[in-house]
Structure formats: C-alpha cells, structure tokens
Design an enzyme around this catalytic site. Structure first.
Site, PDB file in Angstrom:
ATOM      1  N   SER A  98     -40.545 -25.901  -2.512  1.00 52.63           N
ATOM      2  CA  SER A  98     -40.045 -26.178  -3.854  1.00 52.63           C
ATOM      3  C   SER A  98     -41.171 -26.751  -4.692  1.00 52.63           C
ATOM      4  O   SER A  98     -42.076 -27.407  -4.171  1.00 52.63           O
ATOM      5  CB  SER A  98     -38.867 -27.161  -3.805  1.00 52.63           C
ATOM      6  OG  SER A  98     -38.419 -27.469  -5.113  1.00 52.63           O
TER       7      SER A  98
ATOM      8  N   GLY B 175     -41.833 -28.476  -8.826  1.00 47.12           N
ATOM      9  CA  GLY B 175     -41.217 -28.946 -10.060  1.00 47.12           C
ATOM     10  C   GLY B 175     -42.262 -29.496 -11.001  1.00 47.12           C
ATOM     11  O   GLY B 175     -43.468 -29.358 -10.779  1.00 47.12           O
TER      12      GLY B 175
ATOM     13  N   SER C 111     -43.737 -32.786  -8.911  1.00 48.22           N
ATOM     14  CA  SER C 111     -44.157 -32.802  -7.514  1.00 48.22           C
ATOM     15  C   SER C 111     -44.000 -31.417  -6.902  1.00 48.22           C
ATOM     16  O   SER C 111     -43.406 -30.515  -7.496  1.00 48.22           O
ATOM     17  CB  SER C 111     -43.333 -33.822  -6.711  1.00 48.22           C
ATOM     18  OG  SER C 111     -41.958 -33.436  -6.710  1.00 48.22           O
TER      19      SER C 111
ATOM     20  N   LYS D   5     -43.172 -34.682   0.059  1.00 51.55           N
ATOM     21  CA  LYS D   5     -43.102 -34.609  -1.396  1.00 51.55           C
ATOM     22  C   LYS D   5     -44.433 -35.115  -1.942  1.00 51.55           C
ATOM     23  O   LYS D   5     -44.725 -36.317  -1.897  1.00 51.55           O
ATOM     24  CB  LYS D   5     -41.937 -35.434  -1.931  1.00 51.55           C
ATOM     25  CG  LYS D   5     -41.736 -35.263  -3.435  1.00 51.55           C
ATOM     26  CD  LYS D   5     -40.453 -35.909  -3.913  1.00 51.55           C
ATOM     27  CE  LYS D   5     -40.224 -35.650  -5.393  1.00 51.55           C
ATOM     28  NZ  LYS D   5     -38.964 -36.236  -5.885  1.00 51.55           N
TER      29      LYS D   5
ATOM     30  N   ASP E 182     -32.063 -38.282 -14.364  1.00 54.27           N
ATOM     31  CA  ASP E 182     -32.385 -36.847 -14.416  1.00 54.27           C
ATOM     32  C   ASP E 182     -31.366 -36.068 -13.593  1.00 54.27           C
ATOM     33  O   ASP E 182     -31.699 -35.091 -12.923  1.00 54.27           O
ATOM     34  CB  ASP E 182     -33.798 -36.594 -13.904  1.00 54.27           C
ATOM     35  CG  ASP E 182     -34.280 -35.178 -14.214  1.00 54.27           C
ATOM     36  OD1 ASP E 182     -33.751 -34.566 -15.175  1.00 54.27           O
ATOM     37  OD2 ASP E 182     -35.162 -34.667 -13.499  1.00 54.27           O
TER      38      ASP E 182
END
Length: 506
Positions: free
Chosen positions: A246, A248, A251, A273, A389
C-alpha cells in the site's frame, strides 16, 4: 716499500677492511711533526684557493664521516622528493585545478643538480614557461593595427582562439582538453553548438536527479531507510521483506515475515510502515502535531526528518492507547526512527480489504455502520482521541469486524482544531454509509453530537452555521486554557473539572 706507504695503500675508505695499527712512536717524534706543521703555516700565511663551497658530491672524499653523512642525507632527500612528486601527480590526476606539494620538498630545485631538465612539476606555476598563453582580447576601440594590417574583433583567427579560451568556462565535468596549447580555433557556429549542448546536458542531469529524488519520495526507500530495513533483517527481527502492499500521501507499507525480538516472538506476518522522508505530498503535517501537548516541546519546523520521526512516534502512542481501550487496530511491534513495525491485518500475505472495496451485503453494511459508530464513540470518549482522517479508506474489514488504521494524524479533542477534525470525520462516515443505502445512517450533524456528547444546535442543518458554533466552542476552550491552564468544553460545568483528562501513560 716503507711501512707508511703500506698503510696508505691498505686504507682505501672507512667501509673497507680495518687498517693495521700504526707502530708506536715517541713523544719527541710527535712534537717534531707538530713543529714542522707550524713552521709550514708560518711560511704560507694565505690559504690556497680551492673550489667554491657547494653541496657535497658523491665523488668527494669519503674518508670523512661528516662528508659521508651529508652525501647520504642528500640522497635520502632526493628520494623523498621523488616520492613526493609521484604522490602529487597521483593526487591531481587529470584535474584542471592542481595542488602543489612544493612547500614539503627537502631539496631546493636549484640545488638539486640531478633533476631532469624536462621536469617541470616543481616550478612555480605563476612563471611556468610551458603554459600556453591565452589569446589577447580585442581592444575597446574594436580594432588593432593600421592599414592593411588592421585586425578587428570579428577576425576569424582571433575569434577562433577566443572561443577556444572560453571553453574553460564550461562546467568542470566537461572535458575540453588543452585547446589553447594546441592553438585550436573554433568558429562561432561550433562554439555556440558546444555551449548549447553543455547547457542541455546540465538540464538533463538536473531532471534525472529530480526524478530520482521524486521516486525516492514515492517509494520512501532512500539509502538511510534501506539501511534501517537491512539492520532489522540482520538482527533477526524480520525474516525477509516481501514487497509493497500500500502507498499513500504520508507513508508506504511493506509486508514482511516476522522473526524474534530479544527472545520475544514477533507475529508471523508484519507490516513496515515507512513514513516518507519528504514533505512534497503532505505539507501540512505540522498542523496536527505542533499543538499536541505531547510533542509541542520537541516540534521543529526547520527539520523535516525530526517531524517525520515525531509523526511515527505519534502513531505508536495513539495505537497503544487505542489497543488498551479495546479498539480493533494493529499491534505495535517496533519503532525505528521513521519505520513503524506493526501486526499484519489479513491472512496469507493478502491484506484485508478497505471498507470502500469490501463486498458486503446490506445486513453486513448496516452492521459495519454500527461498529464504526461505536468505534468513534470509544475513540473519542475512552481514548480521548479524534481520528482526524476517518473515511472508508482508513477502515479495514477483516473477520467480520471493522479495524481502524492510519492514526498518525489523530489528535486529542482539546486540540485547537480537534472538533473541526471530528466533524469532518462524521461527514465522511455519514456520506459513505448513506450512499451505500444504510437506512439508519445519521446525518453528519447528528453523528457529531452522538459521538462527542455535546449538544450543538442543529437548526436547519446549515453546515456553515454548525461549523461556526464548533469554532466558537474551540475558541472558548482555548481562552479557558490561557486563564486556568486547564482544558474544558463549556458544555460541562466549570467546577466539575475538565471532562477529558489526558492519558497519564502518554
């Protein structure tokens, strides 16, 4: 042959065989020799003129130990100077700017009679006879000479030599050679083409460098980050790192196989992360961290790397607080600077889907709404946190439960913008579930009051007026802090104390 002749013939030098001992003589003989020497000096009062004094030569008499020592010292100094020449040539290489070691020489160049005539390494470069003279520029009046011998600044030969000399102004990485020494003449067309080419190459190199830095920002794996990840694998904390799952705006998340940490087992599947080391995409990080009392003393806007480390540390503390309250979220395993190791939410290297991508039936979607509502209330009331968020992108659906992730920007409700962040979360959640057809989904205004426990008048559900009421609450709370040093919302009685106590463990 007498005995003295044999002695002179045998003693050839100080390093030869030992000479036989001189025969004993009487004191009278010694006195007579001294007397004869004295008489000879009186007969010749002026010393004989010999060769001018100079450096000791190898062909000189070696019977004197002092003279021999001087010869050996001179030879040693010459060898030292030769080694120094080689070091200088190796150090300078093909560089346009050379460094001279002349001050470290042991023998002056004019005293070194054995130096080669073509050796110019040790000459003063200010008076180098082998240096090519740069072409003279045209005078200000634009021409030189008279009559047939007049030469203007547009002369082909003069312009060619001037263009050759101007190539020395190119960047150091451009190898132009010794065009002046070869009397190279470049036309204006050729020089302009070379100049344009050098400029284009510099711009291309700058673009490649920027592209490399940009890709580093997107993948968050700069050399320092790779070194940290390699140390984790070497220490046995991780078995191996499998790849990115993943990415974003703040990160990048990598999947890895866990190992052990100081005899403590690490989960079989973990995630790394890695917070990005640049602020290109998420420039307003300081809005979430500079007013947090836990990090206000350590906040430094001038050092982005420190902000990133605080960002990772903040998520670790928020996850720990949520875990203690029973909120489904990843477990923190390890924090190394801007790399946070957490438990993996998923199974067999397959991450759990986001709530946005989960294929849920209407009944499961309604159940998910109730779970998210309960999580928001626990997060606000028990954990004393606002996600800031929260949306369908930061909620995972795994084993029939909703899991909260990405809490690095989470703040406390007493943050100067905490209630505004909470209303934004409520608006995102309400909009998503209403679009998915959940019948009992509350509006953003009702959800805000249900989560916060406040009774902000909804009225005609005018968002601008509602936000104005929230800002007024935050302002009154800030004034209360300045007066009493405590944080409390006006909805609670002042004598009852602040309704939201900060967590002592953080």
């Amino acid at each position: 042959m007498d005995q003295s002749g044999m002695t002179a013939e045998t003693a050839k030098g100080p390093w030869g065989p030992a000479a036989p001992a001189a025969p004993p003589c009487s004191l009278a003989d010694v006195m007579s020799e001294q007397l004869a020497r004295q008489l000879e000096e009186e007969d010749h009062p002026f010393p004989a003129t010999g060769p001018a004094p100079g450096p000791p030569d190898a062909a000189c008499d070696t019977t004197s130990d002092l003279m021999l020592a001087q010869v050996l010292q001179l030879q040693f100094d010459r060898e030292f100077d030769e080694q120094l020449r080689r070091e200088e040539r190796k150090f300078n290489g093909d560089s346009k700017v050379s460094i001279s070691f002349e001050n470290y020489r042991m023998v002056h160049p004019y005293e070194d009679s054995d130096s080669s005539e073509d050796e110019v390494d040790w000459q003063d470069t200010r008076h180098d006879p082998y240096r090519a003279e740069k072409p003279q520029t045209a005078p200000r009046r634009g021409f030189a000479g008279k009559g047939k011998n007049i030469t203007t600044k547009h002369d082909e030969v003069a312009c060619g030599r001037k263009n050759t000399a101007r190539m020395d102004n190119f960047a150091p990485e451009v190898h132009v050679g010794d065009g002046v020494g070869m009397d190279l003449k470049l036309s204006n067309q050729v020089f302009n083409a070379l100049k344009q080419h050098v400029h284009s190459e510099q711009r291309r190199s700058a673009r490649l460098h920027d592209k490399k830095e940009h890709s580093t920002a997107e993948q968050a794996v700069d050399p320092r980050t790779r070194l940290l990840m390699f140390k984790m694998v070497s220490a046995g904390v991780l078995e191996n790192i499998n790849g990115c799952i993943s990415t974003g705006k703040e990160s990048v998340v990598f999947h890895a196989d866990g190992g052990s940490l100081e005899d403590t087992p690490v989960p079989q599947e973990v995630v790394l992360k890695v917070f990005k080391t640049t602020l290109n995409e998420f420039r307003n990080r300081d809005r979430y961290i500079k007013d947090d009392y836990r990090f206000i003393d350590r906040f430094s806007k001038l050092n982005p790397r420190k902000i990133i480390r605080l960002w990772a540390e903040k998520e670790m503390h928020n996850l720990s607080r949520m875990r203690k309250a029973g909120v489904p979220c990843p477990d923190v395993v390890l924090l190394r600077k801007h790399i946070l190791v957490m438990s993996f939410i998923g199974r067999d290297h397959v991450p759990a889907p986001k709530l946005k991508d989960a294929a849920l039936s209407p009944e499961d979607m309604a159940d998910a709404y109730q779970q998210v509502l309960q999580l928001m209330q626990v997060l606000f009331q028990d954990c004393n946190l606002v996600h800031a968020d929260l949306s369908e992108y930061n909620i995972l659906w795994h084993d029939g439960k909703a899991w909260l992730i990405d809490v690095s920007q989470s703040v406390e409700p007493t943050h100067p913008h905490g209630l505004e962040f909470l209303f934004r979360d409520c608006r995102n959640v309400s909009t998503f579930f209403q679009k998915r057809g959940v019948g009992g989904a509350m509006s953003a205004f009702q959800l805000f009051n249900a989560v916060s426990g406040l009774d902000v008048p909804v009225g005609e559900e005018n968002e601008a007026e509602f936000i104005a009421e929230i800002v007024a609450l935050e302002k009154r709370n800030e004034d209360h802090v300045q007066r009493r040093g405590k944080k409390a919302f006006p909805a609670a009685a002042e004598e009852a104390g602040p309704p939201l106590e900060p967590d002592a463990h953080d």
